[in-house]
Write a protein that holds these residues in place. Structure first.
Motif, short mmCIF file in Angstrom:
data_model
loop_
_atom_site.label_atom_id
_atom_site.label_comp_id
_atom_site.label_asym_id
_atom_site.label_seq_id
_atom_site.Cartn_x
_atom_site.Cartn_y
_atom_site.Cartn_z
N SER A 119 0.88 -0.80 0.05
CA SER A 119 -0.26 -0.04 0.24
C SER A 119 1.02 0.83 -0.31
O SER A 119 0.71 2.52 -0.45
N ASP A 120 2.46 0.75 0.44
CA ASP A 120 2.99 2.39 0.52
C ASP A 120 3.45 2.30 -0.84
O ASP A 120 3.20 3.47 -1.17
N ARG A 121 3.81 1.41 -1.36
CA ARG A 121 4.29 1.58 -2.31
C ARG A 121 3.95 2.00 -3.77
O ARG A 121 4.14 2.77 -4.20
N LEU A 122 2.28 1.61 -3.21
CA LEU A 122 1.47 2.11 -4.59
C LEU A 122 1.48 3.11 -4.92
O LEU A 122 1.13 4.14 -5.03
N SER A 123 0.92 4.18 -2.83
CA SER A 123 0.80 5.50 -2.62
C SER A 123 2.30 6.62 -3.50
O SER A 123 1.30 7.28 -3.88
N ASP A 124 3.22 5.59 -3.20
CA ASP A 124 4.17 6.60 -3.37
C ASP A 124 4.54 6.53 -4.92
O ASP A 124 4.72 7.66 -5.47
N ALA A 125 4.24 5.52 -5.34
CA ALA A 125 4.38 5.59 -7.05
C ALA A 125 3.34 6.81 -7.71
O ALA A 125 2.95 7.29 -8.68
N MET A 126 1.61 6.00 -7.20
CA MET A 126 1.01 6.67 -7.66
C MET A 126 0.72 8.40 -7.70
O MET A 126 0.74 9.52 -8.70
N ILE A 127 1.71 9.11 -6.26
CA ILE A 127 1.54 10.50 -6.25
C ILE A 127 2.78 10.54 -7.10
O ILE A 127 2.72 11.76 -7.63
N ARG A 128 4.01 10.13 -6.67
CA ARG A 128 4.64 10.46 -8.18
C ARG A 128 4.90 9.96 -9.36
O ARG A 128 5.08 10.92 -10.27
N TRP A 129 3.74 9.21 -10.09
CA TRP A 129 3.65 8.90 -11.64
C TRP A 129 2.63 10.27 -11.72
O TRP A 129 3.28 11.20 -12.73
N PHE A 130 1.45 10.32 -10.82
CA PHE A 130 0.70 11.54 -11.84
C PHE A 130 0.98 12.70 -10.67
O PHE A 130 0.59 13.67 -11.85
N ARG A 131 2.51 13.43 -10.29
CA ARG A 131 2.45 14.33 -9.94
C ARG A 131 1.47 14.91 -9.16
O ARG A 131 1.52 15.86 -9.00
N LEU A 132 0.98 14.04 -8.35
CA LEU A 132 -0.21 14.80 -7.66
C LEU A 132 -0.16 15.68 -5.66
O LEU A 132 1.11 15.25 -5.75
#
Length: 134
Positions: A119-132
């Motif tokens: 969950s941490d890795r997915l959250s970090d990846a999503m924020i990073r990928w989409f620059r949320l």
């Protein structure tokens, strides 16, 4: 928990979500805590982090290319954990911790930081990928 800026000796207080985001990004990075511990007291040059020297220095979990290391370090700059070192001629290829980064590293050194879960890795990846926005 307040962070102390060593240059101005002011106590800086950060929101808990800022600290948690910084900690998650730091733990999900391909770098070991040794790298950030070294950055508490001195700058660390990119050449010390890349390739086999990064593994030999205990800074990385596996050899990283210059591009991969740079991308991950820039992400940690955007999150607020790191900053680029500047000399009299401009920006260098060296990095240091910010006050937020110092606080996170201090927390991880005083008590074992948890291993990031999926969950941490997915959250970090999503924020990073989409620059949320954080």
């Amino acid at each position: 928990m307040p962070a102390v800026d060593s240059q101005s000796q002011e106590t800086l207080i950060y929101p808990r979500n800022t600290i948690e985001r910084a900690k998650r990004s730091l733990l999900c990075s391909p770098f070991n805590l040794n790298l950030f511990a070294a950055m508490v007291s001195e700058r660390v040059a990119l050449k010390e982090i890349i390739g086999n020297s990064g593994v030999r220095n205990g800074y990385t979990k596996r050899p990283l290319s210059e591009l991969a290391a740079e991308n991950n370090l820039v992400w940690l700059i955007q999150v607020g954990v790191l900053r680029r070192e500047v000399d009299g001629q401009g920006i260098t290829d060296s990095f240091r911790l910010t006050p937020v980064g110092r606080q996170v590293v201090k927390e991880c050194q005083s008590q074992p930081c948890p291993t990031p879960n999926w969950s941490d890795r997915l959250s970090d990846a999503m924020i990073r990928w989409f620059r949320l926005p954080f």
